[in-house]
Design a protein around this motif. Structure first.
Motif, PDB file in Angstrom:
ATOM      1  N   GLY A   1       0.786  -1.235   0.000  1.00  0.00           N
ATOM      2  CA  GLY A   1       0.000   0.000   0.000  1.00  0.00           C
ATOM      3  C   GLY A   1       0.814   1.280   0.000  1.00  0.00           C
ATOM      4  O   GLY A   1       0.282   2.359   0.287  1.00  0.00           O
TER       5      GLY A   1
ATOM      6  N   GLU B   1      -0.719   3.842  -2.442  1.00  0.00           N
ATOM      7  CA  GLU B   1      -1.997   4.356  -1.902  1.00  0.00           C
ATOM      8  C   GLU B   1      -1.730   5.422  -0.843  1.00  0.00           C
ATOM      9  O   GLU B   1      -2.319   6.505  -0.852  1.00  0.00           O
ATOM     10  CB  GLU B   1      -2.789   3.222  -1.242  1.00  0.00           C
ATOM     11  CG  GLU B   1      -3.318   2.174  -2.180  1.00  0.00           C
ATOM     12  CD  GLU B   1      -4.485   2.677  -3.024  1.00  0.00           C
ATOM     13  OE1 GLU B   1      -4.694   2.109  -4.096  1.00  0.00           O
ATOM     14  OE2 GLU B   1      -5.172   3.649  -2.619  1.00  0.00           O
TER      15      GLU B   1
ATOM     16  N   ASN C   1      -2.213  -1.286   6.887  1.00  0.00           N
ATOM     17  CA  ASN C   1      -3.178  -1.240   5.786  1.00  0.00           C
ATOM     18  C   ASN C   1      -3.825  -2.611   5.624  1.00  0.00           C
ATOM     19  O   ASN C   1      -3.138  -3.622   5.510  1.00  0.00           O
ATOM     20  CB  ASN C   1      -2.426  -0.840   4.512  1.00  0.00           C
ATOM     21  CG  ASN C   1      -3.356  -0.640   3.330  1.00  0.00           C
ATOM     22  OD1 ASN C   1      -4.539  -0.351   3.494  1.00  0.00           O
ATOM     23  ND2 ASN C   1      -2.809  -0.796   2.140  1.00  0.00           N
TER      24      ASN C   1
ATOM     25  N   THR D   1      -5.035  -5.031   3.438  1.00  0.00           N
ATOM     26  CA  THR D   1      -4.941  -5.333   2.006  1.00  0.00           C
ATOM     27  C   THR D   1      -5.820  -6.516   1.620  1.00  0.00           C
ATOM     28  O   THR D   1      -5.878  -6.878   0.449  1.00  0.00           O
ATOM     29  CB  THR D   1      -3.478  -5.624   1.616  1.00  0.00           C
ATOM     30  OG1 THR D   1      -2.991  -6.645   2.490  1.00  0.00           O
ATOM     31  CG2 THR D   1      -2.613  -4.397   1.742  1.00  0.00           C
TER      32      THR D   1
END
Ligand code: ATP
Ligand code: MG
Length: 223
Positions: free
Chosen positions: A14, A17, A171, A173
């Motif tokens: 991530g 992101e 994160n 995922t």
């Protein structure tokens, strides 16, 4: 150099992101920060690359080849991808490119590839790049099982090299949480002395995810 190095415990965790959300938040708050992906490899031509995504998050403020000096076809660590293609990656060239960006902007956000000790050149890893640029590192990690060990190893490697830790972001995922998720923030804080800044939710829709990640990270990242 004013900026931030975004690393992770692995590939696909991530970084992009998180990096795009940080760039958009900082730019919306009036900071002229520019995103950089020193080397990218193996992106699907039908999809935007990391450099494309970072560039879009900075409203196209610099040409693609300026924010991403090296692109390789094979999905391999940059040093390995370069070797396969009979090319070489130069740390000095990347540092010069980052300094040129820093001269034109207030801050530079540099996204690594994979994790901290991924080989960038025949002699240097991304940790050497962070050190050469004098940037603090933000560690992005999975929220689920395995992350405590991965984060602790990454933080230990940063500290061994005297690279300041800017923060840790977990994160999600995967759609389903495993039983470790509710415990991981506290375990990471206990082992590293650094409480994760956020645990991001799993969000399938790309636009919705971008807006949620931005709101979860708002005001939490200092340059
Ligand atoms: N919170 C989330 N919810 C749902 N999907 C996510 C989430 N975060 C990331 N993803 C998806 O996981 C994939 C990997 O994310 P991302 O590209 O940001 O990882 P990365 O660490 O930058 O990888 P790389 O090492 O290739 O640069 C992407 O396809 C992204 O769409
Ligand atoms: Mg990425």
């Amino acid at each position: 150099m004013r900026g931030l190095f975004v690393t992770a415990t692995d590939t696909g965790v991530g970084k992009t992101e998180v990096a795009c959300a940080i760039l958009r938040n900082a730019r919306a708050a009036g900071l002229d920060v520019i995103g950089m992906k020193p080397a990218q490899s193996g992106h699907d031509p039908g999809e935007p690359s990391d450099a494309d995504r970072l560039r879009a998050a900075c409203d196209g403020a610099e040409p693609l080849e300026v924010i991403c000096p090296y692109t390789f076809a094979a999905p391999l660590a940059p040093a390995v991808a370069a070797r396969v293609e009979g090319k070489t990656v130069s740390l000095a060239r990347i540092v010069d490119a980052a300094r040129a960006l820093a001269a034109r902007h207030e801050a530079v956000l540099v996204e690594g590839a994979g994790g901290l000790l991924v080989p960038l050149t025949e002699r240097e890893t991304y940790a050497d790049l962070a050190r050469a640029l004098g940037l603090a590192a933000l560690v992005v990690a999975r929220a689920g099982l395995g992350t405590v060990n991965h984060v602790a190893l990454t933080v230990e490697a940063l500290r061994a090299r005297r690279i300041p830790l800017a923060g840790i972001v977990l994160n999600r995922t995967v759609a389903e949480d495993d039983p470790s998720v509710p415990h991981n923030v506290a375990e990471i804080a206990r082992l590293t002395g650094c409480e994760p800044l956020a645990t991001l939710p799993f969000v399938r829709d790309i636009a919705e995810r971008a807006s949620i990640v931005r709101s979860r990270l708002a005001g939490k990242i200092q340059f």
